[in-house]
Scaffold this active site. Structure first.
Site, PDB file in Angstrom:
ATOM      1  N   GLU A   1      -1.330 -39.249   0.870  1.00 53.91           N
ATOM      2  CA  GLU A   1      -0.334 -38.269   1.344  1.00 53.91           C
ATOM      3  C   GLU A   1      -0.278 -38.227   2.879  1.00 53.91           C
ATOM      4  O   GLU A   1      -0.183 -37.200   3.490  1.00 53.91           O
ATOM      5  CB  GLU A   1      -0.641 -36.875   0.790  1.00 53.91           C
ATOM      6  CG  GLU A   1      -0.777 -36.805  -0.714  1.00 53.91           C
ATOM      7  CD  GLU A   1      -0.973 -35.387  -1.239  1.00 53.91           C
ATOM      8  OE1 GLU A   1      -0.773 -34.435  -0.468  1.00 53.91           O
ATOM      9  OE2 GLU A   1      -1.330 -35.240  -2.425  1.00 53.91           O
TER      10      GLU A   1
ATOM     11  N   GLU B   1      -7.389 -31.758  -6.015  1.00 56.90           N
ATOM     12  CA  GLU B   1      -7.976 -30.682  -5.186  1.00 56.90           C
ATOM     13  C   GLU B   1      -8.853 -29.705  -5.970  1.00 56.90           C
ATOM     14  O   GLU B   1      -8.730 -28.488  -5.875  1.00 56.90           O
ATOM     15  CB  GLU B   1      -6.829 -29.926  -4.487  1.00 56.90           C
ATOM     16  CG  GLU B   1      -5.959 -30.838  -3.640  1.00 56.90           C
ATOM     17  CD  GLU B   1      -4.750 -30.147  -3.039  1.00 56.90           C
ATOM     18  OE1 GLU B   1      -4.679 -28.903  -3.080  1.00 56.90           O
ATOM     19  OE2 GLU B   1      -3.863 -30.848  -2.529  1.00 56.90           O
TER      20      GLU B   1
ATOM     21  N   HIS C   1      -3.744 -35.656   5.396  1.00 57.39           N
ATOM     22  CA  HIS C   1      -2.843 -34.782   6.166  1.00 57.39           C
ATOM     23  C   HIS C   1      -3.543 -34.518   7.504  1.00 57.39           C
ATOM     24  O   HIS C   1      -4.402 -33.642   7.610  1.00 57.39           O
ATOM     25  CB  HIS C   1      -2.590 -33.472   5.418  1.00 57.39           C
ATOM     26  CG  HIS C   1      -1.818 -33.643   4.149  1.00 57.39           C
ATOM     27  ND1 HIS C   1      -0.516 -34.111   4.110  1.00 57.39           N
ATOM     28  CD2 HIS C   1      -2.169 -33.442   2.861  1.00 57.39           C
ATOM     29  CE1 HIS C   1      -0.082 -34.163   2.865  1.00 57.39           C
ATOM     30  NE2 HIS C   1      -1.064 -33.770   2.084  1.00 57.39           N
TER      31      HIS C   1
ATOM     32  N   ASP D   1       0.337 -37.893   6.634  1.00 57.69           N
ATOM     33  CA  ASP D   1       1.259 -37.461   7.678  1.00 57.69           C
ATOM     34  C   ASP D   1       0.386 -37.017   8.859  1.00 57.69           C
ATOM     35  O   ASP D   1      -0.778 -36.693   8.690  1.00 57.69           O
ATOM     36  CB  ASP D   1       2.226 -36.353   7.235  1.00 57.69           C
ATOM     37  CG  ASP D   1       1.578 -35.248   6.403  1.00 57.69           C
ATOM     38  OD1 ASP D   1       2.219 -34.761   5.453  1.00 57.69           O
ATOM     39  OD2 ASP D   1       0.415 -34.883   6.681  1.00 57.69           O
TER      40      ASP D   1
ATOM     41  N   ASN E   1      -7.769 -36.780  -6.584  1.00 54.04           N
ATOM     42  CA  ASN E   1      -7.064 -36.729  -5.301  1.00 54.04           C
ATOM     43  C   ASN E   1      -7.444 -35.460  -4.544  1.00 54.04           C
ATOM     44  O   ASN E   1      -7.508 -34.374  -5.131  1.00 54.04           O
ATOM     45  CB  ASN E   1      -5.538 -36.731  -5.577  1.00 54.04           C
ATOM     46  CG  ASN E   1      -4.702 -36.925  -4.335  1.00 54.04           C
ATOM     47  OD1 ASN E   1      -4.934 -37.863  -3.571  1.00 54.04           O
ATOM     48  ND2 ASN E   1      -3.742 -36.031  -4.116  1.00 54.04           N
TER      49      ASN E   1
HETATM   50  O1  G3I Z   1      12.469 -25.898  -6.115  1.00 53.67           O
HETATM   51  C1  G3I Z   1      12.352 -24.563  -5.662  1.00 53.67           C
HETATM   52  C2  G3I Z   1      13.723 -23.983  -5.381  1.00 53.67           C
HETATM   53  O2  G3I Z   1      14.439 -23.907  -6.601  1.00 53.67           O
HETATM   54  C3  G3I Z   1      13.573 -22.608  -4.743  1.00 53.67           C
HETATM   55  O3  G3I Z   1      14.856 -22.120  -4.413  1.00 53.67           O
HETATM   56  C4  G3I Z   1      12.727 -22.744  -3.487  1.00 53.67           C
HETATM   57  C5  G3I Z   1      12.570 -21.408  -2.782  1.00 53.67           C
HETATM   58  O4  G3I Z   1      11.335 -20.895  -3.079  1.00 53.67           O
HETATM   59  O5  G3I Z   1      11.424 -23.248  -3.836  1.00 53.67           O
HETATM   60  C6  G3I Z   1      11.533 -24.558  -4.381  1.00 53.67           C
HETATM   61  O6  G3I Z   1      10.235 -25.009  -4.714  1.00 53.67           O
HETATM   62  C7  G3I Z   1       9.450 -25.364  -3.581  1.00 53.67           C
HETATM   63  C8  G3I Z   1       9.013 -26.829  -3.761  1.00 53.67           C
HETATM   64  O7  G3I Z   1       8.106 -27.214  -2.738  1.00 53.67           O
HETATM   65  C9  G3I Z   1      10.184 -27.764  -3.737  1.00 53.67           C
HETATM   66  O8  G3I Z   1      10.797 -27.729  -2.499  1.00 53.67           O
HETATM   67  C10 G3I Z   1       8.221 -24.466  -3.595  1.00 53.67           C
HETATM   68  O9  G3I Z   1       8.614 -23.168  -3.259  1.00 53.67           O
HETATM   69  C11 G3I Z   1       7.241 -24.962  -2.542  1.00 53.67           C
HETATM   70  O10 G3I Z   1       6.025 -24.244  -2.622  1.00 53.67           O
HETATM   71  C12 G3I Z   1       6.909 -26.442  -2.806  1.00 53.67           C
HETATM   72  O11 G3I Z   1       6.045 -26.892  -1.768  1.00 53.67           O
HETATM   73  C13 G3I Z   1       5.378 -28.113  -2.110  1.00 53.67           C
HETATM   74  C14 G3I Z   1       3.872 -27.842  -2.041  1.00 53.67           C
HETATM   75  O12 G3I Z   1       3.160 -29.065  -2.313  1.00 53.67           O
HETATM   76  C15 G3I Z   1       3.476 -26.813  -3.055  1.00 53.67           C
HETATM   77  O13 G3I Z   1       2.194 -26.370  -2.742  1.00 53.67           O
HETATM   78  C16 G3I Z   1       5.742 -29.175  -1.086  1.00 53.67           C
HETATM   79  O14 G3I Z   1       7.107 -29.522  -1.206  1.00 53.67           O
HETATM   80  C17 G3I Z   1       4.882 -30.412  -1.301  1.00 53.67           C
HETATM   81  O15 G3I Z   1       5.093 -31.351  -0.257  1.00 53.67           O
HETATM   82  C18 G3I Z   1       3.406 -30.056  -1.325  1.00 53.67           C
HETATM   83  O16 G3I Z   1       2.686 -31.196  -1.623  1.00 53.67           O
HETATM   84  C19 G3I Z   1       1.270 -31.042  -1.750  1.00 53.67           C
HETATM   85  C20 G3I Z   1       0.779 -32.026  -2.763  1.00 53.67           C
HETATM   86  O17 G3I Z   1       1.447 -31.829  -3.970  1.00 53.67           O
HETATM   87  C21 G3I Z   1      -0.728 -31.950  -2.920  1.00 53.67           C
HETATM   88  N1  G3I Z   1      -1.377 -32.143  -1.618  1.00 53.67           N
HETATM   89  C22 G3I Z   1      -0.928 -31.217  -0.601  1.00 53.67           C
HETATM   90  C23 G3I Z   1       0.574 -31.328  -0.415  1.00 53.67           C
HETATM   91  C24 G3I Z   1       1.022 -30.403   0.678  1.00 53.67           C
HETATM   92  O18 G3I Z   1       0.819 -29.059   0.329  1.00 53.67           O
END
Ligand code: G3I
Length: 496
Positions: free
Chosen positions: A314, A206, A284, A316, A248
């Site tokens: 990715e 990105e 997405h 969905d 990507n």
């Molecule tokens: O692991 C921590 C946890 O310890 C904490 O208690 C909790 C509360 O804040 O946060 C947890 O981390 C979260 C992580 O996902 C794991 O669940 C982050 O806050 C959260 O921001 C993160 O979101 C991820 C997101 O990328 C980050 O921008 C999503 O799961 C993930 O599906 C998403 O994936 C991205 C790709 O990498 C790139 N393309 C877009 C896609 C969707 O945004």
């Protein structure tokens, strides 16, 4: 003799009795009396017959037999997504929630059964691997790699460099030189650690802005310029000669301002001899604006014309804002999954499709866009039309175009004899009479997300595919409680 036991004809199509004669003359070597020769030939022929009989007995029942028995016993479920992908040599992957993998056995078993590629949803990101400068925690990601190896899956690495989920020490106050050093150190450590275990890396994720056709003003771009991309790819290549190296990005499914900017970036990188192998298109999607197969294929082909591979990285499909009943939304979603799979199948260098998760139970969408049902399995791990759509698309079956009928009934349970209905969505229990009837059958075992009736005459065909719910004729009277039936309105023409 092994040859001979392959049945009436051996590998070369030579009748076995002639082979027996050949073997006898070879074995006999020296001339024998005609009486001895006759006895030997009898013994040899008998031996051959015994071998053929023994081998015939040990052959698995034919596939048809197996399907028939499946019909009699329980759910008729088509092959898996990974098996469908294998028919066209496409990888079928899913992003993996490491916590779910370790805590939810149903999650792990479906992942292993249905997919032959995995991507760490978060576990391989810079800020997750290296929270503290110089200290890497590969544990969770290593667990995913082990799972993949145990289940004959490839691993997509995601993502070496991204402007989000960065470690705390990468921020606007870091100097350009220091940023360059920590980026190179991170890629060296990470690509080096996983070297030989990664099918392909999302090296840079990105880096193009959402508007204006320009580069994203990330801390990486602001301090290092576009050359951070070149450096990232060259560093990754130096640490892993085998992994395919991808760029990507999202919102690039069709030719638009952003995909044009990504296309231009790819041409610049190629002109600078950056070691890049392909482009990931995240996909997405919102079901209301999902692209057509033609739009997807046309866009893919301009990137493959550059010598790059493409992949859907990715996938969905959000449906919550689609107008219609839940069953209609999911029927539309199924068609979109089918179209996406069809588009990848039509592009030689589209190596596969990864969905961003596979069950609505753990999708990132809910926390980012609000509660939705974007994936192939629902919260209870039941297959949805999206599963069947992706599977049929991988098998080369075109998605239906006719309108998604408004007669989708909120419940089912149709009895035999109901002609004029077709149904789709997922595995179902076919009763024994299903195969004797020539019309719709009693379909049970559905959940909330798919309703309808199989129309394809069930007699004879042993594997029934159910690809969408709509009616070709209205029932004289609703077969469900009036308050739950859809009004027999004109078929709703759904978006896309
Ligand atoms: O692991 C921590 C946890 O310890 C904490 O208690 C909790 C509360 O804040 O946060 C947890 O981390 C979260 C992580 O996902 C794991 O669940 C982050 O806050 C959260 O921001 C993160 O979101 C991820 C997101 O990328 C980050 O921008 C999503 O799961 C993930 O599906 C998403 O994936 C991205 C790709 O990498 C790139 N393309 C877009 C896609 C969707 O945004």
């Amino acid at each position: 003799l092994t040859w001979l036991s392959s049945g009436p004809e051996n590998l070369f199509g030579v009748p076995s009795f002639k082979m027996a004669r050949f073997v006898e003359e070879v074995l006999s070597g020296c001339p024998r009396s005609s009486q001895e020769k006759k006895r030997m030939r009898m013994r040899l022929a008998l031996g051959v017959l015994c071998l053929v009989w023994a081998c015939a007995e040990s052959v698995e029942p034919s596939a048809i037999d197996a399907e028939e028995s499946a019909l009699d016993s329980d759910i008729v479920s088509g092959e898996t997504l990974r098996a469908a992908g294998a028919t066209t040599r496409r990888k079928v992957g899913a992003a993996v929630d490491i916590d779910a993998l370790s805590k939810d056995p149903t999650y792990a078993s479906i992942l292993a059964r249905e997919f032959n590629a995995v991507t760490a949803e978060n576990a391989m990101k810079w800020g997750v691997l290296q929270q503290t400068r110089g200290v890497w925690n590969f544990g969770p990601a290593d667990a995913l790699v082990r799972f993949a190896q145990q289940n004959k899956m490839v691993v997509r690495g995601h993502a070496l460099v991204w402007h989000l989920q960065l470690p705390p020490f990468v921020n606007d106050s870091i100097s350009a030189d220091d940023l360059r050093n920590v980026m190179v150190a991170h890629i060296n450590a990470t690509a080096g650690h996983f070297a030989g275990k990664i099918y392909g890396w999302d090296v840079v994720n990105e880096a193009v802005d959402d508007t204006g056709g320009k580069m994203r003003e990330s801390v990486l771009f602001k301090k290092l310029g576009e050359s951070f991309i070149d450096l990232a790819f060259r560093t990754a290549r130096a640490k892993d000669l085998n992994a395919r190296l991808y760029y990507n990005d999202y919102a690039t499914e069709i030719q638009n301002e952003k995909s044009d900017a990504v296309y231009a970036l790819m041409k610049r990188l190629i002109a600078r001899n950056v070691p890049i192998d392909g482009v990931g298109f995240q996909y997405h999607l919102d079901a209301r604006t999902a692209p057509t197969v033609e739009q997807m294929v046309t866009n893919f082909k301009r990137f493959t014309a550059l010598g790059l591979s493409v992949n859907i990285s990715e996938l969905d499909v959000r449906v919550k804002d689609v107008v219609g009943t839940q069953a209609q939304k999911l029927a539309l979603q199924g068609r979109i999954y089918q179209r996406v799979a069809a588009a990848c199948r039509q592009v030689t260098r589209c190596y596969g499709i990864t969905s961003w998760g596979f069950t609505d139970k753990y999708s990132w969408i809910d926390s980012f866009f609000g509660a939705d049902d974007p994936l192939q399995f629902d919260d209870a791990f039941a297959k949805k039309p999206a599963y069947e759509g992706q599977r049929l698309g991988l098998l080369g079956e075109a998605a239906p175009e006719e309108p998604i009928g408004a007669e989708l009934l909120p419940n089912g349970g149709f009895e035999n004899g109901l002609t004029g209905w077709t149904g789709s969505g997922a595995p179902f229990a076919l009763t024994a009479e299903a195969r004797s009837q020539t019309s719709a059958v009693k379909v049970t075992g559905r959940t909330e997300t798919y309703h309808g009736v199989l129309t394809t005459p069930a007699s004879g065909k042993s594997r029934q595919q159910v690809s969408r719910w709509f009616s070709r004729r209205r029932l004289s009277a609703p077969v469900c409680p009036t308050h739950m039936c859809e009004s027999p309105a004109r078929p709703l023409r759904m978006a896309g």
